[in-house]
Scaffold this motif. Structure first.
Motif, PDB file in Angstrom:
ATOM      1  N   GLY A 162      24.761  49.035  36.875  1.00  0.00           N
ATOM      2  CA  GLY A 162      25.496  50.471  36.840  1.00  0.00           C
ATOM      3  C   GLY A 162      24.784  51.286  35.998  1.00  0.00           C
ATOM      4  O   GLY A 162      23.607  51.099  35.757  1.00  0.00           O
ATOM      5  N   ASP A 217      29.758  54.059  35.501  1.00  0.00           N
ATOM      6  CA  ASP A 217      30.080  53.429  36.822  1.00  0.00           C
ATOM      7  C   ASP A 217      29.358  52.020  36.503  1.00  0.00           C
ATOM      8  O   ASP A 217      28.104  52.026  36.683  1.00  0.00           O
ATOM      9  N   ALA A 275      29.412  47.656  37.405  1.00  0.00           N
ATOM     10  CA  ALA A 275      29.952  46.489  38.060  1.00  0.00           C
ATOM     11  C   ALA A 275      29.380  45.252  37.776  1.00  0.00           C
ATOM     12  O   ALA A 275      28.173  45.068  37.200  1.00  0.00           O
ATOM     13  N   GLU A 327      34.063  40.181  42.322  1.00  0.00           N
ATOM     14  CA  GLU A 327      33.549  41.320  41.882  1.00  0.00           C
ATOM     15  C   GLU A 327      34.572  42.319  41.342  1.00  0.00           C
ATOM     16  O   GLU A 327      35.476  42.538  41.599  1.00  0.00           O
ATOM     17  N   ARG A 346      34.608  46.394  39.487  1.00  0.00           N
ATOM     18  CA  ARG A 346      34.043  47.594  39.390  1.00  0.00           C
ATOM     19  C   ARG A 346      34.776  48.511  38.654  1.00  0.00           C
ATOM     20  O   ARG A 346      36.022  48.735  38.973  1.00  0.00           O
ATOM     21  N   LYS A 396      35.058  52.599  37.015  1.00  0.00           N
ATOM     22  CA  LYS A 396      34.677  54.036  37.141  1.00  0.00           C
ATOM     23  C   LYS A 396      35.196  54.884  36.213  1.00  0.00           C
ATOM     24  O   LYS A 396      36.668  54.791  36.269  1.00  0.00           O
TER      25      LYS A 396
END
Length: 279
Positions: free
Chosen positions: A223, A252, A254, A261, A263, A265
């Protein structure tokens, strides 16, 4: 009851190593005589304070059965501790260290896609919770150009970041009611680039602006993190002063594994205040 769970991976204590490296750098002193530096720079400085940020938050957590994600959330202002240090070697080279931690817990009602939306065969029901913790530290070498009241800096180094994400929700999976409990944790070291400018209105009143970027591609944890800030330093005493700044941070990140997964932000913007000691 259906239980979906991913255990966090073990990770080395890289933050401790990076802090030790910074300490070793700041204790280093060249044997040669120093020239007088720009009045915009200090031989050594150490700042302790806080970043009061208004975050915008978005996260997703996946499983083999589907994924849960938030919409763009604005959970309210958060205050993060922050520590910085700078060492000048000679009159135009130096080391810089920075550390802060973002931590936020979100608790909300999930109905349809209002807080957690359904993807694939997973639909969130009732209460849901999400907690995120990010540790960020950077150590960089800086080359200062100029010798008057205004200097420009170019920097390169390494950044350490660690993220921990946990999510818990009641879900419907293929018509069955269960609990989704996902925990994800990992860390990484990535290259860092910086630019900055310093201007001394007087020896006790100075302006500054900084821009830095961290980017790591590939691998299971990747990221980018970008920071920009500008502010003023005022020293009512010779060696002790106050630093006020306004900053923007964009995160950001991940983490991927064979089964899940995660992620995250985060956009942060707001003022910072520090007490700064210089020598």
């Amino acid at each position: 009851m259906l239980l979906l769970r991913t255990c966090p991976l073990a990770s080395p204590a890289r933050l401790t190593k990076l802090g030790a490296l910074a300490s070793a750098g700041f204790l280093f002193a060249p044997a040669l005589a120093w020239a007088e530096p720009s009045p915009a720079l200090d031989r050594f400085s150490f700042s302790v304070g806080a970043f009061s940020a208004d975050p915008k938050f978005n996260a997703s957590v996946s499983s083999p059965y589907g994924a849960l994600r938030t919409r763009d959330l604005e959970p309210g202002r958060v205050t993060m501790p922050r520590v910085t240090a700078d060492l000048l070697i000679g009159d135009s080279h130096g080391l810089s260290f920075d550390y802060y931690r973002y931590k936020r817990d979100y608790f909300g009602q999930a109905a349809g896609s209002e807080s957690f939306g359904g993807f694939g065969s997973v639909t969130a029901l009732g209460n849901a919770s999400l907690n995120v913790k990010l540790d960020f530290a950077k150590l960089s070498y800086k080359w200062w150009l100029g010798s008057g009241n205004t200097v420009f800096g170019l920097g390169a180094g390494a950044a350490y970041y660690r993220i921990d994400v946990g999510a818990n929700a009641n879900v419907a999976v293929n018509g069955r009611i269960g609990t989704l409990n996902e925990d994800s944790s990992d860390d990484a070291i990535a290259p860092l680039l910086e630019v900055g400018v310093r201007h001394a209105i007087s020896p006790d009143l100075r302006l500054f602006a900084d821009l830095s970027g961290v980017r790591k591609g590939g691998g299971r944890f990747h990221g980018n993190i970008y920071n920009a800030s500008a502010g003023v330093e005022w020293f009512p005493a010779k060696n002790v002063g106050l630093v006020l700044a306004y900053g923007v941070t964009n995160i950001d990140l991940a983490r991927e594994s064979s089964t899940a997964e995660t992620r995250v932000k985060v956009k942060l913007h707001g003022p910072s205040a520090f007490v700064k000691a210089r020598f």
